[in-house]
Design an enzyme around this catalytic site. Structure first.
Site, PDB file in Angstrom:
ATOM      1  N   HIS A 144       0.849  -1.187   0.000  1.00 23.52           N
ATOM      2  CA  HIS A 144       0.000   0.000   0.000  1.00 23.52           C
ATOM      3  C   HIS A 144       0.885   1.237   0.000  1.00 23.52           C
ATOM      4  O   HIS A 144       2.102   1.145   0.196  1.00 23.52           O
ATOM      5  CB  HIS A 144      -0.933   0.006   1.228  1.00 23.52           C
ATOM      6  CG  HIS A 144      -0.197  -0.014   2.533  1.00 23.52           C
ATOM      7  ND1 HIS A 144      -0.042  -1.145   3.282  1.00 23.52           N
ATOM      8  CD2 HIS A 144       0.456   0.960   3.188  1.00 23.52           C
ATOM      9  CE1 HIS A 144       0.657  -0.870   4.354  1.00 23.52           C
ATOM     10  NE2 HIS A 144       0.984   0.401   4.328  1.00 23.52           N
TER      11      HIS A 144
HETATM   12  C1  T46 Z   1       2.894   0.736   6.861  1.00 21.31           C
HETATM   13  C2  T46 Z   1       3.725  -0.467   7.038  1.00 21.31           C
HETATM   14  C3  T46 Z   1       5.193  -0.169   7.118  1.00 21.31           C
HETATM   15  C4  T46 Z   1      -3.905  -0.957  13.826  1.00 21.31           C
HETATM   16  O1  T46 Z   1      -4.950  -1.250  14.429  1.00 21.31           O
HETATM   17  N1  T46 Z   1      -3.198   0.163  14.162  1.00 21.31           N
HETATM   18  C5  T46 Z   1      -2.038   0.515  13.526  1.00 21.31           C
HETATM   19  O2  T46 Z   1      -1.447   1.556  13.896  1.00 21.31           O
HETATM   20  C6  T46 Z   1      -1.552  -0.330  12.480  1.00 21.31           C
HETATM   21  C7  T46 Z   1      -0.269   0.035  11.754  1.00 21.31           C
HETATM   22  C8  T46 Z   1      -2.256  -1.441  12.147  1.00 21.31           C
HETATM   23  N2  T46 Z   1      -3.399  -1.756  12.831  1.00 21.31           N
HETATM   24  C9  T46 Z   1      -4.121  -2.983  12.463  1.00 21.31           C
HETATM   25  C10 T46 Z   1      -4.773  -2.958  11.105  1.00 21.31           C
HETATM   26  C11 T46 Z   1      -4.679  -4.392  10.648  1.00 21.31           C
HETATM   27  O3  T46 Z   1      -5.808  -5.104  11.123  1.00 21.31           O
HETATM   28  O4  T46 Z   1      -3.162  -4.047  12.437  1.00 21.31           O
HETATM   29  C12 T46 Z   1      -3.450  -4.929  11.372  1.00 21.31           C
HETATM   30  C13 T46 Z   1      -2.238  -5.105  10.452  1.00 21.31           C
HETATM   31  O5  T46 Z   1      -2.005  -3.885   9.748  1.00 21.31           O
HETATM   32  P1  T46 Z   1      -1.529  -3.845   8.217  1.00 21.31           P
HETATM   33  O6  T46 Z   1      -2.079  -4.991   7.492  1.00 21.31           O
HETATM   34  O7  T46 Z   1      -1.827  -2.470   7.685  1.00 21.31           O
HETATM   35  O8  T46 Z   1       0.062  -4.025   8.389  1.00 21.31           O
HETATM   36  P2  T46 Z   1       1.204  -3.901   7.285  1.00 21.31           P
HETATM   37  O9  T46 Z   1       2.401  -4.549   7.865  1.00 21.31           O
HETATM   38  O10 T46 Z   1       0.756  -4.343   5.955  1.00 21.31           O
HETATM   39  O11 T46 Z   1       1.487  -2.301   7.172  1.00 21.31           O
HETATM   40  C14 T46 Z   1       1.963  -1.580   8.287  1.00 21.31           C
HETATM   41  C15 T46 Z   1       1.199  -0.256   8.420  1.00 21.31           C
HETATM   42  O12 T46 Z   1      -0.196  -0.511   8.472  1.00 21.31           O
HETATM   43  C16 T46 Z   1       1.471   0.691   7.286  1.00 21.31           C
HETATM   44  O13 T46 Z   1       1.009   1.981   7.607  1.00 21.31           O
HETATM   45  O14 T46 Z   1       3.316   1.689   6.223  1.00 21.31           O
HETATM   46  O15 T46 Z   1       3.353  -1.289   8.135  1.00 21.31           O
END
Ligand code: T46
Length: 134
Positions: free
Chosen positions: A49
């Protein structure tokens, strides 16, 4: 594409190392949120993303991982393997994190609170948003 990697000051002595990070001093924004990921399975890729406004600094405080950055025109791969190095990622940059070592802890300092509406999760939409910005 310019890669901005910060090398933080290490306060080392005979007891070991310590790194301190202060907003607007070591980190070029107000730190509104800190999150970290660990226990990342072998072969896992995360991210896929971009963000509309969010600025972040990624620090692999233990172990190692790779980050693919894509600005829509160019792609670069950055290795994170030092607890005193931070990768700055601005808005409108597609990212993927992968090649996590089993002991990797990837910590992220973020300029904003969590907001799902700031995410661009569709690659075509990302390319369009870059065109609009130009
Ligand atoms: C990014 C990269 C480097 C939350 O509830 N709060 C938060 O602050 C974050 C970051 C995530 N979440 C929840 C949302 C999802 O259910 O944690 C779960 C996993 O998040 P996500 O799939 O977005 O994780 P990544 O590793 O794909 O991405 C993350 C960050 O979301 C993003 O901003 O830049 O790490």
């Amino acid at each position: 594409m310019q890669i901005l990697k910060y090398v933080f000051q290490q306060h080392g002595d005979e007891r070991g190392q310590l790194v301190a990070l202060e907003e607007f001093k070591d980190i070029p924004f107000e730190i509104k949120r800190v999150y970290y990921m660990y226990d990342t399975g072998e072969g896992i890729h995360r991210g896929f993303h971009a963000h509309k406004t969010l600025k972040q600094i990624l620090i692999c405080i233990h172990g190692s991982c790779k980050v693919l950055l894509d600005n829509g025109e160019e792609k670069k791969i950055v290795s994170l393997e030092k607890p005193y190095e931070g990768l700055y990622i601005a808005h409108n940059m597609w990212r993927e994190m992968y090649d996590f070592s089993p002991d990797a802890v990837l910590m992220v300092l973020a300029s904003e609170y969590y907001d799902e509406s700031d995410y661009i999760r569709d690659y075509e939409e990302f390319l369009n948003s870059i065109k609009e910005e130009k």
